[in-house]
Scaffold this active site. Structure first.
Site, PDB file in Angstrom:
ATOM      1  N   PRO A   2       8.308   4.327   2.408  1.00 39.08           N
ATOM      2  CA  PRO A   2       6.848   4.448   2.487  1.00 39.08           C
ATOM      3  C   PRO A   2       6.215   4.144   1.135  1.00 39.08           C
ATOM      4  CG  PRO A   2       7.882   6.609   2.527  1.00 39.08           C
ATOM      5  CD  PRO A   2       8.989   5.606   2.590  1.00 39.08           C
ATOM      6  N   GLU A   3       5.047   3.518   1.162  1.00 37.25           N
ATOM      7  CA  GLU A   3       4.334   3.252  -0.079  1.00 37.25           C
ATOM      8  C   GLU A   3       3.379   4.417  -0.338  1.00 37.25           C
ATOM      9  OE1 GLU A   3       3.397  -0.704  -0.912  1.00 37.25           O
ATOM     10  OE2 GLU A   3       4.852  -1.525   0.469  1.00 37.25           O
ATOM     11  N   LYS A  51       4.895   8.084  -5.230  1.00 41.48           N
ATOM     12  CA  LYS A  51       5.705   8.331  -4.039  1.00 41.48           C
ATOM     13  C   LYS A  51       6.229   9.769  -3.992  1.00 41.48           C
ATOM     14  CE  LYS A  51       6.798   3.481  -3.615  1.00 41.48           C
ATOM     15  NZ  LYS A  51       7.819   2.437  -3.552  1.00 41.48           N
ATOM     16  N   ARG A 289      14.152  -5.073  -3.968  1.00 41.44           N
ATOM     17  CA  ARG A 289      13.672  -5.335  -2.611  1.00 41.44           C
ATOM     18  C   ARG A 289      13.410  -6.823  -2.446  1.00 41.44           C
ATOM     19  NH1 ARG A 289      11.158  -0.743  -0.628  1.00 41.44           N
ATOM     20  NH2 ARG A 289      11.290  -1.765   1.381  1.00 41.44           N
TER      21      ARG A 289
END
Ligand SMILES: [Zn+2]
Length: 305
Positions: A2-3, A51, A289
């Site tokens: 999740p961002e 985060k 990523r």
């Protein structure tokens, strides 16, 4: 993963559901052994930065949660469900959970990764939540939380725009760095909360070459990206769907946004760019990523690889 928008959203939901009253907490499988420090205490507030989540119980006790790549919450109304799968922690509202569930109605909020934004349980109906697979779930002191804040860069969704969340610190770091801008955007001590989707989309919207070293990125581009972060991330908080394309750039500019038209480059490798028609590229594992970009719109001054 999740961002930041997702984390701020959980903080708001869990504050509405649990703050202001004593809550019950346990780790029913022995995966969270500090529950006695928090169980039956009043939850004062839920904080989010980047985060990271901080459930503040006062008296120098903050439950710190970082979901990491695998972690997620599940929430619901009605009675506590049976313990299933690997469960780190449960939090529930003792008053609400005592109430009998409406027969056949115990709605659950699904995991974020499966959620299409259509099945949301109103936060004031949430009676319990389960936490699974987080990277960290531990009790912090106020000093530890403070140290975390100092380590993190400004958060575009943060509530301290003149202090901790002022962007100048991040601009200064980038201006000194030889690392590619696409790598810097993923570093939480540069900007807190920006993740892989926003990295790709912010760079595209700025028509910025992802491989340009930080110190060669024009200050105006950095300012533009910062200016766009908050509204784009806030839009992502509303319906859990991150939309980064402008209506005029979509093949279907009118009506609801089609799911395949929500992004410019993220996961669109092999498909034509909405702007120039060039095939979108993908590079595996760039700063942890996959990176996506349009080699023409984002050619800039540095040769893309
Ligand atoms: Zn293009």
């Amino acid at each position: 993963m999740p961002e930041g928008n997702e984390i701020h959203r959980w903080a708001e939901r869990h504050a509405t559901a649990f703050a202001g009253k004593p809550v019950r907490i346990d780790g029913p499988q022995g995966r969270f052994t500090d529950s006695d420090m928090l169980d039956r205490r009043k939850l004062l507030r839920v904080m989010a930065v980047g985060k990271h989540l901080g459930y503040d119980f006062g008296r120098d006790r903050i439950l710190h949660v970082h979901l990491g790549l695998q972690g997620d919450f599940k929430e619901g109304s009605g009675p506590l469900p049976a313990v299933r799968g690997a469960l780190r922690l449960r939090m529930w509202n003792a008053t609400k959970v005592k109430l009998p569930a409406v027969p056949g109605v115990s709605p659950r909020h699904r995991w974020y990764s499966e959620d299409d934004g259509k099945a949301t349980l109103a936060p004031d109906k949430v009676a319990w939540m389960e936490l699974r697979g987080p990277m960290d779930c531990s009790v912090y002191t106020n000093a530890q939380w403070q140290k975390l804040l100092e380590r993190l860069g400004p958060d575009p969704l943060g509530d301290d725009p003149k202090g901790h969340d002022a962007p100048e610190r991040a601009f200064a770091k980038i201006a000194k760095s030889k690392k590619p801008i696409a790598a810097l955007l993923m570093e939480q001590d540069v900007f807190a909360g920006v993740g892989n989707i926003y990295r790709a989309e912010l760079l595209f919207r700025a028509r910025q070459n992802p491989f340009t070293p930080g110190r060669e990125v024009a200050p105006a581009v950095l300012r533009q990206m910062w200016k766009e972060m908050r509204p784009l991330m806030q839009a992502g908080m509303l319906d859990r769907r991150i939309v980064t394309t402008l209506a005029k750039d979509r093949p279907h500019p009118r009506g609801p946004v089609l799911s395949e038209e929500t992004h410019y480059v993220y996961r669109r490798h092999g498909k034509p760019c909405w702007i120039c028609g060039t095939t979108i590229k993908k590079m595996e594992n760039f700063a942890g990523r996959n990176l996506y970009w349009c080699p023409l719109c984002q050619s800039g001054t540095t040769e893309s690889v």
